[in-house]
Design an enzyme around this catalytic site. Structure first.
Site, PDB file in Angstrom:
ATOM      1  N   ASP A   1      -2.146   7.023   6.005  1.00 56.95           N
ATOM      2  CA  ASP A   1      -2.668   6.222   5.784  1.00 56.95           C
ATOM      3  C   ASP A   1      -3.279   5.081   6.231  1.00 56.95           C
ATOM      4  O   ASP A   1      -2.218   4.378   6.643  1.00 56.95           O
ATOM      5  CB  ASP A   1      -2.225   5.933   3.921  1.00 56.95           C
ATOM      6  CG  ASP A   1      -3.068   4.645   3.644  1.00 56.95           C
ATOM      7  OD1 ASP A   1      -4.045   4.446   4.170  1.00 56.95           O
ATOM      8  OD2 ASP A   1      -3.447   3.608   2.860  1.00 56.95           O
TER       9      ASP A   1
ATOM     10  N   TRP B   1       1.106  -0.942   0.512  1.00 53.01           N
ATOM     11  CA  TRP B   1      -0.031   0.026   0.063  1.00 53.01           C
ATOM     12  C   TRP B   1       0.741   1.241   0.334  1.00 53.01           C
ATOM     13  O   TRP B   1       0.500   1.851  -0.769  1.00 53.01           O
ATOM     14  CB  TRP B   1      -0.601  -0.258   1.043  1.00 53.01           C
ATOM     15  CG  TRP B   1      -2.137  -1.156   0.650  1.00 53.01           C
ATOM     16  CD1 TRP B   1      -2.023  -2.269   1.189  1.00 53.01           C
ATOM     17  CD2 TRP B   1      -2.700  -1.272  -0.524  1.00 53.01           C
ATOM     18  NE1 TRP B   1      -3.491  -2.701   0.763  1.00 53.01           N
ATOM     19  CE2 TRP B   1      -3.913  -2.055  -0.282  1.00 53.01           C
ATOM     20  CE3 TRP B   1      -3.056  -0.013  -1.399  1.00 53.01           C
ATOM     21  CZ2 TRP B   1      -4.419  -2.328  -1.028  1.00 53.01           C
ATOM     22  CZ3 TRP B   1      -4.156  -0.222  -2.206  1.00 53.01           C
ATOM     23  CH2 TRP B   1      -4.927  -1.504  -2.235  1.00 53.01           C
TER      24      TRP B   1
ATOM     25  N   LYS C   1     -12.988  -1.228   6.372  1.00 52.56           N
ATOM     26  CA  LYS C   1     -12.669  -1.933   7.382  1.00 52.56           C
ATOM     27  C   LYS C   1     -12.392  -1.877   9.110  1.00 52.56           C
ATOM     28  O   LYS C   1     -13.774  -2.355   9.307  1.00 52.56           O
ATOM     29  CB  LYS C   1     -10.666  -2.199   7.377  1.00 52.56           C
ATOM     30  CG  LYS C   1      -9.962  -2.226   6.213  1.00 52.56           C
ATOM     31  CD  LYS C   1      -9.020  -0.864   4.721  1.00 52.56           C
ATOM     32  CE  LYS C   1      -8.851  -1.556   4.033  1.00 52.56           C
ATOM     33  NZ  LYS C   1      -8.917  -2.468   3.333  1.00 52.56           N
TER      34      LYS C   1
HETATM   35  N1  PMP Z   1      -4.508   2.069   1.942  1.00 51.75           N
HETATM   36  C1  PMP Z   1      -4.113   0.729   2.141  1.00 51.75           C
HETATM   37  C2  PMP Z   1      -3.470   0.567   3.841  1.00 51.75           C
HETATM   38  C3  PMP Z   1      -5.836  -0.147   2.674  1.00 51.75           C
HETATM   39  O1  PMP Z   1      -5.014  -1.250   2.626  1.00 51.75           O
HETATM   40  C4  PMP Z   1      -5.929  -0.021   0.622  1.00 51.75           C
HETATM   41  C5  PMP Z   1      -7.735  -0.953   0.470  1.00 51.75           C
HETATM   42  N2  PMP Z   1      -7.511  -2.220   0.648  1.00 51.75           N
HETATM   43  C6  PMP Z   1      -6.109   0.786   0.206  1.00 51.75           C
HETATM   44  C7  PMP Z   1      -5.422   2.242   0.886  1.00 51.75           C
HETATM   45  C8  PMP Z   1      -7.634   1.148  -0.454  1.00 51.75           C
HETATM   46  O2  PMP Z   1      -8.639   1.739  -0.782  1.00 51.75           O
HETATM   47  P1  PMP Z   1      -9.587   2.356  -1.639  1.00 51.75           P
HETATM   48  O3  PMP Z   1      -9.742   0.705  -1.821  1.00 51.75           O
HETATM   49  O4  PMP Z   1     -10.814   2.649  -0.665  1.00 51.75           O
HETATM   50  O5  PMP Z   1      -9.130   2.718  -2.506  1.00 51.75           O
END
Ligand code: PMP
Length: 360
Positions: free
Chosen positions: A172, A102, A196
């Site tokens: 994030d 991520w 989440k």
């Molecule tokens: N950052 C993290 C730490 C994530 O776990 C996720 C999704 N699993 C995201 C960003 C991306 O999120 P989204 O699908 O809401 O764009």
């Protein structure tokens, strides 16, 4: 119909009482004769829901007054772009800590808008740890320092807010926000997709210090301009009203639990017992440095990978679902966010012991 223990990484389990309340209120919200989904976002009923959710989030995280709280669309992925668009403020460089997949996605998106300096990376070790803070190289010219507090795929989590040596800190927190108390004043900006720990997919929380907004990169779309959104109560356009309402119900549930100190204690108990069960057995393993193991996402492997399919099938029969690891890493992953009851973790541990007895 029996509900299962759902270990999905997101969208993930919601508290059952939240779903029940949503069901009760679905057709006729508070004697209005209509569903939230059918209401104007500008009407007094929905505006009250929006205001209550912001007040509850402020209370839960003790968000200081000089921070704006935004409820946006586009997910955390949208924020990968919105963060540089709003925080560069005339600078051309940002620093990122790379602790997993991520972080890497945030980095590649930021590169569309600025030059990215990697302050530290655990890539060489396969993202099993967080580089020691003493080894980070911070560039004083950077507009901000970005990190991912919990790597949802890798299962690596910061246990403390890192010292940013005066750099503006952006984080994030998609997969661990609201899992423990937080000192928001350490940050310039925090963002998190809801799916989440805060509610359903489709709504994204941004908490940003108000003096930082209002100098977007030229060409920033209005919906990603924090100042414009803040000035319009996150209603520059039609917001995802039903998701926002559900998010509000989750925040009320968190307050009913006794707040984040209580929630954190439960999360610690859940994670500690699952890791202890994995470590106590030679049959299961978790590769992450114990000092940075995630309380939210617990990846693990079987000594005999040939039995992975059998494990998943038997787990499903036992009412334990969505335990497969992310497609990029394989193995298993148990996501145990706030809404996963302690009994769910107990049931998983019991199942793992039994599986080992039968197949080990
Ligand atoms: N950052 C993290 C730490 C994530 O776990 C996720 C999704 N699993 C995201 C960003 C991306 O999120 P989204 O699908 O809401 O764009």
């Amino acid at each position: 119909m029996a509900r299962v223990y759902n270990f999905s990484a997101g969208p993930s389990m919601l508290p059952e009482s939240v779903l029940q309340r949503a069901r009760e209120e679905l057709l006729d919200w508070h004697a209005t004769g209509m569903s939230i989904m059918e209401m104007s976002h500008r009407g007094k009923d929905f505006v009250a829901i929006a205001e209550k959710s912001e007040a509850d989030l402020r209370e839960l995280l003790a968000i200081p007054k000089n921070y704006k709280v935004l409820f946006l669309q586009g997910g955390a992925t949208g924020q990968f772009a919105a963060v540089p668009m709003n925080l560069l403020r005339g600078k051309s460089k940002a620093s990122y800590v790379n602790t997993g997949l991520w972080s890497e996605k945030a980095i590649s998106e930021a590169k569309l808008y600025c030059s990215v300096d990697i302050a530290a990376s655990s890539k060489d070790g396969g993202f099993t740890t967080i580089p020691p803070r003493a080894d980070w190289r911070l560039d004083p010219e950077a507009a901000y320092l970005h990190y991912t507090s919990n790597e949802t795929i890798g299962g690596v989590e910061f246990q403390d807010v890192p010292d940013s040596a005066g750099l503006l800190l952006a984080c994030d927190m998609s997969s661990d926000i609201l899992s423990r108390p937080l000192d928001v004043s350490r940050f310039g900006l925090i963002y998190a997709g809801a799916q989440k720990n805060i509610g359903p997919a489709g709504i994204t929380v941004v908490i940003v210090r108000e003096d930082l907004i209002g100098q977007p990169l030229p060409g920033t779309p209005s919906i990603f301009d924090y100042k414009k959104q803040a000035d319009n109560g996150s209603m520059l356009n039609t917001p995802p009203t039903y998701n926002w309402y559900l998010l509000g119900l989750v925040l009320e549930w968190l307050k009913d639990q006794g707040g984040l100190t209580v929630v954190e204690a439960r999360n610690v108990r859940k994670a500690d017992k699952l890791y202890a069960a994995i470590d106590a057995s030679g049959y299961y393993s978790n590769p992450i440095d114990p000092a940075c193991r995630s309380r939210m996402n617990v990846p693990f492997r079987l000594a005999n990978a040939d039995l992975e399919k059998t494990f998943l099938t038997e787990a499903k029969t036992a009412g334990l679902v969505n335990l497969e690891g992310h497609r990029s890493v394989g193995g298993f992953r148990a996501s145990i966010y706030n809404a996963m009851p302690e009994e769910g973790v107990d049931a998983l541990i019991e199942f793992m012991r039994e599986f080992e007895r039968n197949h080990g």
